[in-house]
Design an enzyme around this catalytic site. Structure first.
Site, PDB file in Angstrom:
ATOM      1  N   THR A 368       0.881  -1.129   0.000  1.00 29.35           N
ATOM      2  CA  THR A 368       0.000   0.000   0.000  1.00 29.35           C
ATOM      3  C   THR A 368       0.928   1.189   0.000  1.00 29.35           C
ATOM      4  O   THR A 368       2.100   1.055   0.332  1.00 29.35           O
ATOM      5  CB  THR A 368      -0.834  -0.065   1.297  1.00 29.35           C
ATOM      6  OG1 THR A 368      -1.565  -1.276   1.275  1.00 29.35           O
ATOM      7  CG2 THR A 368      -1.743   1.112   1.492  1.00 29.35           C
ATOM      8  N   THR A 386      -3.776   1.260  -2.628  1.00 29.36           N
ATOM      9  CA  THR A 386      -3.192  -0.070  -2.492  1.00 29.36           C
ATOM     10  C   THR A 386      -3.619  -1.065  -3.554  1.00 29.36           C
ATOM     11  O   THR A 386      -4.659  -0.885  -4.184  1.00 29.36           O
ATOM     12  CB  THR A 386      -3.578  -0.668  -1.113  1.00 29.36           C
ATOM     13  OG1 THR A 386      -2.854  -1.862  -0.869  1.00 29.36           O
ATOM     14  CG2 THR A 386      -5.072  -0.953  -1.024  1.00 29.36           C
ATOM     15  N   VAL A 387      -2.788  -2.094  -3.767  1.00 31.60           N
ATOM     16  CA  VAL A 387      -3.184  -3.312  -4.464  1.00 31.60           C
ATOM     17  C   VAL A 387      -3.138  -4.462  -3.461  1.00 31.60           C
ATOM     18  O   VAL A 387      -3.084  -5.612  -3.815  1.00 31.60           O
ATOM     19  CB  VAL A 387      -2.296  -3.616  -5.691  1.00 31.60           C
ATOM     20  CG1 VAL A 387      -2.709  -2.754  -6.875  1.00 31.60           C
ATOM     21  CG2 VAL A 387      -0.817  -3.418  -5.388  1.00 31.60           C
ATOM     22  N   ASN A 388      -3.116  -4.127  -2.178  1.00 28.72           N
ATOM     23  CA  ASN A 388      -3.010  -5.016  -1.030  1.00 28.72           C
ATOM     24  C   ASN A 388      -1.593  -5.571  -0.860  1.00 28.72           C
ATOM     25  O   ASN A 388      -0.765  -4.939  -0.248  1.00 28.72           O
ATOM     26  CB  ASN A 388      -4.058  -6.132  -1.048  1.00 28.72           C
ATOM     27  CG  ASN A 388      -4.199  -6.794   0.321  1.00 28.72           C
ATOM     28  OD1 ASN A 388      -3.842  -6.177   1.316  1.00 28.72           O
ATOM     29  ND2 ASN A 388      -4.689  -8.007   0.380  1.00 28.72           N
ATOM     30  N   SER A 439     -10.903  -2.346   5.510  1.00 26.23           N
ATOM     31  CA  SER A 439      -9.519  -1.884   5.342  1.00 26.23           C
ATOM     32  C   SER A 439      -8.965  -1.354   6.657  1.00 26.23           C
ATOM     33  O   SER A 439      -9.721  -1.061   7.582  1.00 26.23           O
ATOM     34  CB  SER A 439      -9.503  -0.760   4.308  1.00 26.23           C
ATOM     35  OG  SER A 439      -8.219  -0.180   4.211  1.00 26.23           O
ATOM     36  N   SER A 440      -7.641  -1.217   6.721  1.00 25.49           N
ATOM     37  CA  SER A 440      -6.997  -0.562   7.872  1.00 25.49           C
ATOM     38  C   SER A 440      -6.397   0.775   7.456  1.00 25.49           C
ATOM     39  O   SER A 440      -5.750   1.455   8.255  1.00 25.49           O
ATOM     40  CB  SER A 440      -5.864  -1.430   8.421  1.00 25.49           C
ATOM     41  OG  SER A 440      -6.351  -2.651   8.875  1.00 25.49           O
ATOM     42  N   GLY A 460       1.117  -0.610   5.454  1.00 26.97           N
ATOM     43  CA  GLY A 460       1.531  -1.505   6.536  1.00 26.97           C
ATOM     44  C   GLY A 460       0.432  -2.407   7.040  1.00 26.97           C
ATOM     45  O   GLY A 460       0.504  -2.919   8.164  1.00 26.97           O
ATOM     46  N   GLY A 461      -0.627  -2.607   6.233  1.00 25.66           N
ATOM     47  CA  GLY A 461      -1.693  -3.528   6.632  1.00 25.66           C
ATOM     48  C   GLY A 461      -2.239  -3.152   7.991  1.00 25.66           C
ATOM     49  O   GLY A 461      -2.534  -1.989   8.266  1.00 25.66           O
TER      50      GLY A 461
HETATM   51  O1  DON Z   1      -6.705  -2.089   3.102  1.00 27.92           O
HETATM   52  C1  DON Z   1      -5.899  -2.616   3.859  1.00 27.92           C
HETATM   53  O2  DON Z   1      -5.931  -2.512   5.061  1.00 27.92           O
HETATM   54  C2  DON Z   1      -4.777  -3.415   3.263  1.00 27.92           C
HETATM   55  N1  DON Z   1      -5.147  -3.892   1.953  1.00 27.92           N
HETATM   56  C3  DON Z   1      -3.560  -2.565   3.226  1.00 27.92           C
HETATM   57  C4  DON Z   1      -2.370  -3.314   2.659  1.00 27.92           C
HETATM   58  C5  DON Z   1      -1.078  -2.730   3.040  1.00 27.92           C
HETATM   59  O3  DON Z   1      -0.986  -1.757   3.742  1.00 27.92           O
HETATM   60  C6  DON Z   1       0.110  -3.472   2.594  1.00 27.92           C
HETATM   61  N2  DON Z   1       1.312  -2.804   3.035  1.00 27.92           N
HETATM   62  N3  DON Z   1       2.196  -3.192   3.680  1.00 27.92           N
END
Ligand code: DON
Length: 559
Positions: A368, A386-388, A439-440, A460-461
């Site tokens: 992201t 993001t693309v996840n 999402s986060s 960062g998910g």
């Molecule tokens: O939307 C979300 O929370 C996740 N798809 C974000 C993914 C992400 O941040 C990946 N990065 N490290």
């Protein structure tokens, strides 16, 4: 001697109460901070040509799609939070959606077990993209320069080529095996791409050129749409023309709450970012955290306990607001949050096994990227896109020059089973056709005394929310400069797994020992990089200080 000690004491106290001098780039009128210098420069150039923050958003988003295929995209989705110079705020949701053919158990086998990789790799993991709809929506409402002017720099960059950085070289190497496995050995990314190479993205330039000529429809109902659908379906995915035709980006009300003298404006569902950030901040608000000291055991303990409780709520209550009723007001209610913290003591951890979601009655979303923009007119834009996963599903469509997202993994494939970020979901985030996955992402804008103060966000998910939190606290409570706040070591707790993730080697032995003695589990081994924060701080004299995360190639540009 006594006098000297006293003076030193006074100096220490004043260091703690006075804001640190800027250590990041400083400009006086406008700034863009993003994951790539090309994108920041393109965005800042649009501002220099008289464009506003929204024009710069479109140009930066498209430039990242070229310069940063790791996460930048036209095939994914994102969220934008904005604050106009007159104080009006708003948010845009251009999150991906589940295809019409999606079903609750689409990632489970006959015995009800999650099929490894199906929501992670290749076309089966791909959701209906929202990015192009998002930027056209932004242009319609706020754009001041012609769309063709905003897309042209990305087309030029794709044609001229992007110089591969050291960090990019290593990520490409790291993910190459997976990309080859999913996309085959003839695809564009199978080539030997290394540091200092200039890589030209001709196919992507062609796709962008068509979008320039034919507008939004090109992606959702034109040649690009048909090429995308044919490609996805030939690889076993689900997206149809109808899915693309039905996609719409949505304006949403941001989540707004107060923390001491700050007003935080952040993303609302289908992102959990704003609500979860709000819950954590409100739970720690009654404590004098600045007195405990930055990254001291007591500080880490308090934040951890608030995070644990907030993530338990997140995972239970939050999902797509068009599908589930979300008790936002109650989740952010002062007395509710006080009761959530009632069992907290500094003497020992509250085990996650004893923490569940709160009791609320209701009727009834690895890579992201984030960028922050402030324009010369005083408008601010905070965008996470993001693309996840890194390079999304690892499936590269040569004809269009894009990686497909794997956003479907942000759904809860099976209640109770963790996704790629270890997040455990419930009913609220189960898969349903046309639903947006939870999402986060936490694009955030902060006001202080009614004025624009900070623009902040990160990838960062699941660690996004807690990285944004620590960045705000580092400046507000611990008086760091914007760049120092971004550089500072970060930690993370998300209820389950019940451990504190810490950036390896960056926390003192003493602090770790104190926490371990109290009963906390420290995880320095298994932790991914915790965020790449890109932020802008408006300083008291009106100048702008950048916080560009050195954990990546992140760079600021402006004037
Ligand atoms: O939307 C979300 O929370 C996740 N798809 C974000 C993914 C992400 O941040 C990946 N990065 N490290």
């Amino acid at each position: 001697m006594r006098k000297l000690i006293f003076i030193l004491f006074l100096l220490t106290v004043s260091c703690k109460t006075k804001m640190a001098a800027p250590s990041g780039m400083v400009t006086h009128k406008a700034m863009v901070v993003s994951a790539r210098s090309e994108a920041s420069k393109i965005g800042a150039n649009i501002l220099a040509r008289g464009g506003n923050a929204f024009d710069a958003m479109i140009a930066t988003e498209l430039a990242l799609a070229v310069a940063y295929p790791y996460a930048g995209n036209i095939s994914g989705g994102g969220f934008m939070v904005y604050r106009l110079n007159d104080g009006k705020t708003g948010a845009l949701d251009y999150r991906e959606k589940a295809p019409l053919a999606a079903t609750r158990n689409m990632y489970l086998d006959a015995s009800g077990k999650v099929i490894p990789g199906k929501s992670w790799f290749g076309a089966t993991a791909t959701a209906v993209p929202g990015t192009i709809a998002g930027i056209f929506e932004v242009h319609k409402k706020f754009g001041s320069l012609p769309f063709s002017t905003l897309i042209q720099p990305a087309i030029d960059l794709a044609q001229k080529g992007v110089i591969i950085t050291h960090k990019q070289d290593s990520t490409i190497k790291y993910y190459k095996k997976q990309i080859l496995k999913v996309s085959g050995s003839n695809n564009f990314f199978a080539k030997d791409i290394k540091e200092k190479d200039t890589v030209r993205f001709t196919q992507l330039a062609n796709t962008l050129e068509r979008i320039k000529n034919n507008g939004r429809d090109e992606f959702y109902n034109g040649t690009t749409a048909r090429l995308l659908v044919n490609f996805v379906q030939s690889k076993g995915g689900y997206i149809t023309m109808e899915d693309l035709q039905k996609y719409e980006a949505k304006w949403r009300d941001p989540v707004e709450f107060r923390y001491k003298k700050l007003k935080i404006i952040s993303m609302s569902p289908p992102s959990s970012g704003g609500i979860t950030l709000g819950q954590i901040m409100k739970m720690i608000e009654p404590y004098n955290i600045s007195k405990y000291g930055h990254n001291q055991a007591k500080t880490i303990q308090l934040i951890t306990e608030a995070e644990r409780r907030a993530y338990a709520d997140r995972n239970y209550f939050l999902g797509d607001p068009d599908f589930v009723e979300i008790p936002t007001a109650k989740l952010l209610d002062k007395s509710y949050l006080k009761s959530r913290m009632s069992g907290f003591t500094f003497k020992q951890p509250t085990l996650s096994s004893s923490v569940s979601h709160g009791n609320i009655e209701i009727v009834e979303s690895d890579e992201t990227t984030h960028y922050s923009i402030v324009d010369p007119f005083g408008n601010a834009v905070s965008v996470t896109t993001t693309v996840n996963g890194a390079y999304g599903s690892k499936l590269y469509c040569d004809e269009l020059g894009i990686f497909l997202n794997n956003e479907m993994d942000d759904f809860s494939s099976k209640p109770g089973t963790p996704n790629m970020f270890g997040l455990i979901g419930a009913k609220a985030n189960r898969i349903e056709p046309e639903k947006r996955m939870l999402s986060s992402m936490t694009p955030t804008i902060v006001e202080k005394n009614g004025k624009l103060w900070m623009v902040v966000g990160t990838p960062g998910g699941s660690t996004i929310i807690t990285s944004v939190l620590q960045t705000i606290l580092n400046v507000y409570e611990f008086k760091m400069s914007m760049q120092e706040a971004v550089n500072a070591p970060r930690f993370h707790h998300q209820w389950l797994p019940d451990d504190i993730k810490m950036e390896p080697g960056r926390f003192s032995k003493k602090v770790k020992e104190e926490l371990t003695k109290l009963g906390y589990k420290i995880n320095e081994h298994n932790s991914r990089i915790i965020g790449k924060v890109d932020a802008i701080l408006v300083r008291r004299n009106g100048s702008l200080e950048a916080g560009a995360d050195k954990r990546g190639d992140d760079t600021a540009a402006g004037f």
